[in-house]
Design a protein around this motif. Structure first.
Motif, PDB file in Angstrom:
ATOM      1  N   ILE A  77      33.329  50.786 -69.503  1.00  0.00           N
ATOM      2  CA  ILE A  77      32.254  50.746 -70.500  1.00  0.00           C
ATOM      3  C   ILE A  77      30.895  50.963 -69.835  1.00  0.00           C
ATOM      4  O   ILE A  77      30.015  51.624 -70.382  1.00  0.00           O
ATOM      5  CB  ILE A  77      32.292  49.408 -71.257  1.00  0.00           C
ATOM      6  N   LEU A  78      30.734  50.417 -68.630  1.00  0.00           N
ATOM      7  CA  LEU A  78      29.472  50.601 -67.910  1.00  0.00           C
ATOM      8  C   LEU A  78      29.220  52.088 -67.650  1.00  0.00           C
ATOM      9  O   LEU A  78      28.101  52.578 -67.801  1.00  0.00           O
ATOM     10  CB  LEU A  78      29.507  49.835 -66.596  1.00  0.00           C
ATOM     11  N   GLY A  79      30.267  52.809 -67.283  1.00  0.00           N
ATOM     12  CA  GLY A  79      30.125  54.238 -67.024  1.00  0.00           C
ATOM     13  C   GLY A  79      29.795  55.021 -68.283  1.00  0.00           C
ATOM     14  O   GLY A  79      29.019  55.984 -68.242  1.00  0.00           O
ATOM     15  N   PHE A  84      25.685  58.067 -71.521  1.00  0.00           N
ATOM     16  CA  PHE A  84      24.795  58.259 -72.668  1.00  0.00           C
ATOM     17  C   PHE A  84      23.326  58.108 -72.262  1.00  0.00           C
ATOM     18  O   PHE A  84      22.492  58.958 -72.599  1.00  0.00           O
ATOM     19  CB  PHE A  84      25.142  57.272 -73.781  1.00  0.00           C
ATOM     20  N   GLY A  85      23.016  57.038 -71.549  1.00  0.00           N
ATOM     21  CA  GLY A  85      21.629  56.818 -71.139  1.00  0.00           C
ATOM     22  C   GLY A  85      21.138  57.870 -70.164  1.00  0.00           C
ATOM     23  O   GLY A  85      19.998  58.349 -70.263  1.00  0.00           O
ATOM     24  N   ILE A 205      13.272  55.525 -72.134  1.00  0.00           N
ATOM     25  CA  ILE A 205      14.063  55.941 -73.297  1.00  0.00           C
ATOM     26  C   ILE A 205      15.540  55.990 -72.925  1.00  0.00           C
ATOM     27  O   ILE A 205      16.405  55.500 -73.661  1.00  0.00           O
ATOM     28  CB  ILE A 205      13.572  57.300 -73.814  1.00  0.00           C
ATOM     29  N   GLY A 206      15.848  56.564 -71.763  1.00  0.00           N
ATOM     30  CA  GLY A 206      17.231  56.595 -71.298  1.00  0.00           C
ATOM     31  C   GLY A 206      17.778  55.205 -71.052  1.00  0.00           C
ATOM     32  O   GLY A 206      18.936  54.909 -71.384  1.00  0.00           O
ATOM     33  N   VAL A 212      21.488  49.424 -74.928  1.00  0.00           N
ATOM     34  CA  VAL A 212      22.025  49.259 -76.285  1.00  0.00           C
ATOM     35  C   VAL A 212      23.523  49.551 -76.290  1.00  0.00           C
ATOM     36  O   VAL A 212      24.302  48.867 -76.967  1.00  0.00           O
ATOM     37  CB  VAL A 212      21.281  50.165 -77.276  1.00  0.00           C
ATOM     38  N   HIS A 213      23.953  50.536 -75.520  1.00  0.00           N
ATOM     39  CA  HIS A 213      25.388  50.832 -75.436  1.00  0.00           C
ATOM     40  C   HIS A 213      26.164  49.653 -74.836  1.00  0.00           C
ATOM     41  O   HIS A 213      27.262  49.328 -75.298  1.00  0.00           O
ATOM     42  CB  HIS A 213      25.629  52.093 -74.602  1.00  0.00           C
TER      43      HIS A 213
END
Length: 284
Positions: A77-79, A84-85, A205-206, A212-213
């Motif tokens: 999940i971290l990856g 996304f970021g 922003i990233g 949030v993810h």
């Protein structure tokens, strides 16, 4: 407007070290005759295509690792959150000077409410973003059709054990964090006082997308971007993919609207400034 005689600079600008551009017109049909407008649409289309291509491939790769039983060797999940970021950071950096680097209909909606873009540009951006998302996910399916179908194409789904209200709340708050960060990172007042901010604006922003993810992947798979949710749903196109699609549109748009109102009318006090201007003019 009164001016400083020596410098010919409006006196109002000599009392502050930043300049707020005037609000964008609500409807500006003249934009349709400008090449810069279509260049911006192309930039939004390509950026969203690349965003979905890389991130959905990452999601499918992670699901494949889980299926094989060796999830510890995958990105986890971290990856996924980093994918996304990180992509948002890269793509905003690349396109900010051309289209503003929205890459998200919710961001475009928030900026429209704040009068940063016209209605014509906002609608055109959203269409370009959705088409880019569909194209990006389409490429993923073309290259990895068997894996794509097996692992549900990276669509956003409400996880088991969570109510629709919880999912909607997660999308609202997550998008609020993102759009609030966009407003803060691009604030002209901040740019003037911190000269490094324009260069680093894509970074917060990233990071907003990243954190949030981390918080919402277990709940909804993290939408906070209607184009990101819409593209996989269109390409997968089964009943499950469309069941909760409304959450990934209503939630982000509400979150973006709250962020726009909070930043513009609370933090920047635009309503108070407008009222003060009206009162001062009434005494003339």
């Amino acid at each position: 407007m009164a001016k400083d005689i020596e410098t010919e600079v409006p006196i109002e600008l000599t009392h502050k070290d930043y300049y707020d551009p005037p609000p964008a017109p609500f409807y500006d049909a003249a934009e349709l005759r400008k090449w810069s407008f279509y260049r911006a649409l192309i930039a939004e289309f390509v950026a969203t295509l690349l965003f979905l291509y890389v991130t959905i491939l990452t999601v499918i790769g992670y699901n494949h690792q889980i299926h094989l039983g060796d999830s510890c060797d995958g990105v986890g999940i971290l990856g996924i959150a980093w994918a996304f970021g990180g992509m948002i950071f890269v793509l905003v950096y690349c396109t900010a000077g051309i289209s503003g680097g929205h890459i998200n209909p919710a961001v475009t909606f928030g900026l429209f409410l704040a009068r940063k873009v016209s209605l014509v540009r906002a609608i055109a951006y959203m269409v370009a973003q959705c088409l880019g998302a569909i194209s990006g996910v389409g490429l993923v399916k073309a290259f990895q059709k068997s894996y794509y179908n097996r692992y549900n194409g990276g669509v956003n789904l409400l996880s088991d054990g969570y109510s629709k209200g919880t999912g909607l709340g997660a999308e609202i708050i997550g998008t609020f964090v993102l759009v609030y960060t966009v407003f803060s990172a691009t604030d002209p007042k901040r740019k003037a006082r911190d000269s490094h901010v324009p260069v680093l604006a894509p970074l917060p922003i990233g990071f907003a997308v990243f954190v949030v993810h981390l918080a919402t992947i277990p709940v909804t798979g993290t939408g906070i971007n209607p184009a990101r949710s819409f593209g996989p749903a269109v390409i997968l196109n089964n009943e499950k993919a469309w069941d909760d699609q409304w959450i990934f549109w209503v939630g982000p748009f509400i979150g973006a609207a709250i962020a726009a109102v909070y930043h513009q009318y609370v933090l920047r006090a635009q309503a108070a400034k407008a009222l003060g201007s009206f009162r001062s003019s009434s005494h003339l």
